[in-house]
Motif scaffolding. Structure first.
Motif, PDB file in Angstrom:
ATOM      1  N   UNK A  86       0.860 -46.199 -72.676  1.00  0.00           N
ATOM      2  CA  UNK A  86       1.378 -45.123 -71.743  1.00  0.00           C
ATOM      3  C   UNK A  86       2.561 -45.366 -71.037  1.00  0.00           C
ATOM      4  N   UNK A  87       3.525 -44.538 -70.810  1.00  0.00           N
ATOM      5  CA  UNK A  87       4.761 -44.774 -69.987  1.00  0.00           C
ATOM      6  C   UNK A  87       4.197 -44.963 -68.641  1.00  0.00           C
ATOM      7  N   UNK A  88       3.082 -44.253 -68.382  1.00  0.00           N
ATOM      8  CA  UNK A  88       2.761 -44.574 -66.817  1.00  0.00           C
ATOM      9  C   UNK A  88       2.016 -45.768 -66.407  1.00  0.00           C
ATOM     10  N   UNK A  89       2.043 -46.606 -67.488  1.00  0.00           N
ATOM     11  CA  UNK A  89       1.300 -47.972 -67.300  1.00  0.00           C
ATOM     12  C   UNK A  89       2.788 -49.075 -67.087  1.00  0.00           C
ATOM     13  N   UNK A  90       3.835 -48.637 -67.232  1.00  0.00           N
ATOM     14  CA  UNK A  90       4.947 -49.482 -67.177  1.00  0.00           C
ATOM     15  C   UNK A  90       5.418 -49.436 -65.583  1.00  0.00           C
ATOM     16  N   UNK A  91       6.300 -50.333 -65.226  1.00  0.00           N
ATOM     17  CA  UNK A  91       6.657 -50.271 -63.771  1.00  0.00           C
ATOM     18  C   UNK A  91       7.591 -48.901 -63.594  1.00  0.00           C
ATOM     19  N   UNK A  92       7.548 -48.673 -62.507  1.00  0.00           N
ATOM     20  CA  UNK A  92       8.530 -47.411 -62.174  1.00  0.00           C
ATOM     21  C   UNK A  92       9.802 -47.770 -62.215  1.00  0.00           C
ATOM     22  N   UNK A  93      10.697 -46.975 -63.111  1.00  0.00           N
ATOM     23  CA  UNK A  93      12.126 -47.233 -63.588  1.00  0.00           C
ATOM     24  C   UNK A  93      12.705 -47.228 -62.334  1.00  0.00           C
ATOM     25  N   UNK A  94      13.507 -48.601 -61.976  1.00  0.00           N
ATOM     26  CA  UNK A  94      14.301 -48.672 -60.660  1.00  0.00           C
ATOM     27  C   UNK A  94      15.794 -48.562 -61.318  1.00  0.00           C
ATOM     28  N   UNK A  95      16.245 -49.421 -62.244  1.00  0.00           N
ATOM     29  CA  UNK A  95      17.470 -49.206 -62.973  1.00  0.00           C
ATOM     30  C   UNK A  95      17.680 -48.011 -63.756  1.00  0.00           C
ATOM     31  N   UNK A  96      18.858 -47.506 -63.987  1.00  0.00           N
ATOM     32  CA  UNK A  96      19.227 -46.560 -64.895  1.00  0.00           C
ATOM     33  C   UNK A  96      18.591 -46.917 -66.276  1.00  0.00           C
ATOM     34  N   UNK A  97      17.622 -45.835 -66.951  1.00  0.00           N
ATOM     35  CA  UNK A  97      16.904 -46.302 -67.979  1.00  0.00           C
ATOM     36  C   UNK A  97      17.010 -45.185 -69.141  1.00  0.00           C
ATOM     37  N   UNK A  98      16.998 -45.533 -70.346  1.00  0.00           N
ATOM     38  CA  UNK A  98      16.970 -44.569 -71.300  1.00  0.00           C
ATOM     39  C   UNK A  98      15.556 -44.605 -72.042  1.00  0.00           C
ATOM     40  N   UNK A  99      14.802 -43.692 -72.117  1.00  0.00           N
ATOM     41  CA  UNK A  99      13.629 -43.554 -72.725  1.00  0.00           C
ATOM     42  C   UNK A  99      14.057 -42.890 -74.410  1.00  0.00           C
ATOM     43  N   UNK A 100      13.754 -43.762 -75.319  1.00  0.00           N
ATOM     44  CA  UNK A 100      13.883 -43.242 -76.600  1.00  0.00           C
ATOM     45  C   UNK A 100      12.655 -42.820 -77.223  1.00  0.00           C
ATOM     46  N   UNK A 101      12.298 -41.397 -77.394  1.00  0.00           N
ATOM     47  CA  UNK A 101      11.055 -40.836 -77.611  1.00  0.00           C
ATOM     48  C   UNK A 101      11.249 -40.617 -79.041  1.00  0.00           C
ATOM     49  N   UNK A 102      10.215 -41.249 -80.091  1.00  0.00           N
ATOM     50  CA  UNK A 102      10.121 -41.198 -81.488  1.00  0.00           C
ATOM     51  C   UNK A 102       8.593 -41.030 -82.003  1.00  0.00           C
ATOM     52  N   UNK A 103       7.768 -40.459 -80.939  1.00  0.00           N
ATOM     53  CA  UNK A 103       6.416 -39.990 -81.505  1.00  0.00           C
ATOM     54  C   UNK A 103       6.301 -39.090 -82.174  1.00  0.00           C
ATOM     55  N   UNK A 104       4.813 -38.391 -82.474  1.00  0.00           N
ATOM     56  CA  UNK A 104       4.756 -37.220 -83.112  1.00  0.00           C
ATOM     57  C   UNK A 104       5.338 -36.032 -82.344  1.00  0.00           C
ATOM     58  N   UNK A 105       5.741 -35.049 -83.212  1.00  0.00           N
ATOM     59  CA  UNK A 105       6.378 -33.831 -82.626  1.00  0.00           C
ATOM     60  C   UNK A 105       5.452 -33.451 -81.733  1.00  0.00           C
ATOM     61  N   UNK A 106       4.355 -33.153 -82.102  1.00  0.00           N
ATOM     62  CA  UNK A 106       3.226 -32.559 -81.101  1.00  0.00           C
ATOM     63  C   UNK A 106       2.982 -33.226 -79.778  1.00  0.00           C
ATOM     64  N   UNK A 107       3.325 -34.749 -79.741  1.00  0.00           N
ATOM     65  CA  UNK A 107       3.031 -35.284 -78.462  1.00  0.00           C
ATOM     66  C   UNK A 107       4.216 -35.450 -77.703  1.00  0.00           C
TER      67      UNK A 107
END
Length: 396
Positions: free
Chosen positions: A115-136
């Motif tokens: 889960x994204x929420x299990x990661x430390x809160x993003x403090x630096x500028x961060x890019x999330x590359x989302x490549x999951x199932x389209x429905x998700x």
């Protein structure tokens, strides 16, 4: 130059334990990728990156993006999120190849979680590359934005529906997040060459043909994995081209002409999913511009853009891969049959897209021809419209 012998333990990499069922060559390749990240010099302008929806090695689009990001000095991979394989309730026994990858990533300091929420809160500028199932994607997108991501690189088509993608765009606008879509055809050389030539030919007409290499007996897997449909999945790349370079939107379409010849268009129902195995059509806008698209799930590895003159005669065809690259591809596929062929074919495009997006974020500049979420919304609208129109024509 910094890679140690395989039997050594260095840079905090644990001894090389190869789980059963994993080809030795793949395991070594993965270790080379991870160790190259440890020895890369990451400058002050490296952008933090999180891959969301990694998938399986050699199969998942997220996995391939990950391998490239780990080797890019302007990217600092800080996390990998895999909602299925890393969720013990959904997948109590992950495949050995996936578990081996996670072990090595964590040894390299990359946080792996479900889960994204299990990661430390993003403090630096961060890019999330989302490549999951389209429905998700809508749920994953919201989590990334609310967790502090400043840039989202979203794999096509972005969301299952126009309404959901528009909601995602509205959320990003409210918070000030930049969103780009991974439409590699917008930057690929053969398309750019065809577009450039078409501008020099009077009354030119461009045909984009997109082929995949599924076998007929693999269409069930294809239809199931890509249940959003061909025009929202495979051919969405071409629809993004129509939006980006030909001004085609649902509002500007004057005529949609489906080629109903079975050689060009086929609609099947497999495993409860009704979709096109191939489709061919042309579009004319209210301003008079025209463009054609063909797509075939079982058409092979070569896609092309053909430029025709006003009399309908072909001026030139631009192929990808070209004859030389095709020979290389055949060798690569023979050496590594487990790898999805399009990873080999589109590797440079994937790298270019990420590199442009990352550099634009670091330098606060435009990302050029990289598709924005508004282009993606218009492409998705076309996908829904053309699917409905084509289905109605075939049912007559």
């Amino acid at each position: 130059n910094h890679i140690p012998p395989y039997h050594h333990t260095t840079n905090h990499i644990p001894p090389y334990h190869i789980p059963p069922g994993i080809p030795f060559t793949f395991f070594i390749a993965l270790n080379l990728i991870i160790m190259s990240k440890l020895t890369n010099t990451v400058g002050d302008k490296a952008l933090d990156a999180v891959v969301v929806g990694c998938g399986m090695p050699k199969r998942g689009m997220g996995w391939y993006h990950l391998t490239q990001l780990l080797d890019m000095p302007n990217a600092n991979v800080v996390g990998v999120v895999e909602p299925f394989f890393l969720n013990a309730n959904l997948c109590p026994n992950p495949p050995a190849a996936f578990s081996a990858m996670v072990e090595q990533l964590e040894a390299a300091g990359v946080v792996c979680t479900d889960s994204v929420l299990s990661l430390p809160k993003f403090e630096n500028d961060t890019m999330c590359l989302i490549a999951g199932r389209t429905a998700d994607n809508p749920t994953l997108f919201k989590a990334c934005v609310e967790h502090g991501a400043k840039i989202i690189y979203l794999e096509k088509p972005g969301a299952p529906s126009v309404d959901e993608l528009q909601e995602m765009s509205d959320l990003a606008d409210t918070i000030g997040v930049k969103v780009y879509l991974g439409y590699n055809k917008n930057v690929t050389p053969y398309v750019q060459e065809a577009l450039a030539l078409s501008k020099t030919v009077e009354n030119s007409h461009v045909l984009f043909c997109h082929n995949n290499s599924y076998k007929t007996d693999e269409l069930e897997e294809c239809f199931t994995r890509n249940s959003e449909g061909m025009l929202k999945n495979m051919a969405i790349h071409e629809l993004a081209l129509l939006v980006s370079f030909f001004g085609v939107t649902v509002d500007t379409v004057e005529d949609f002409n489906l080629n109903t010849n079975a050689l060009f268009t086929e609609q099947l129902t497999i495993a409860g999913y009704t979709d096109f195995s191939k489709i061919g059509f042309s579009v004319t806008t209210k301003s008079g511009s025209a463009v054609s698209v063909m797509a075939d799930r079982c058409g092979g590895n070569v896609s092309f853009a053909s430029v025709k003159d006003g009399a309908g005669m072909e001026v030139k065809k631009f192929e990808a891969p070209d004859a030389e690259a095709q020979k290389k591809l055949e060798l690569q596929c023979a050496e590594d049959p487990e790898m999805m062929p399009y990873f080999f074919i589109q590797s440079d495009d994937y790298f270019t897209l990420k590199n442009v997006v990352i550099n634009s974020a670091l330098e606060n500049t435009s990302a050029g021809n990289v598709a924005t979420i508004q282009i993606a919304i218009n492409a998705l609208k076309l996908a829904e419209y053309f699917t409905a129109e084509a289905s109605k024509i075939l049912q007559k």
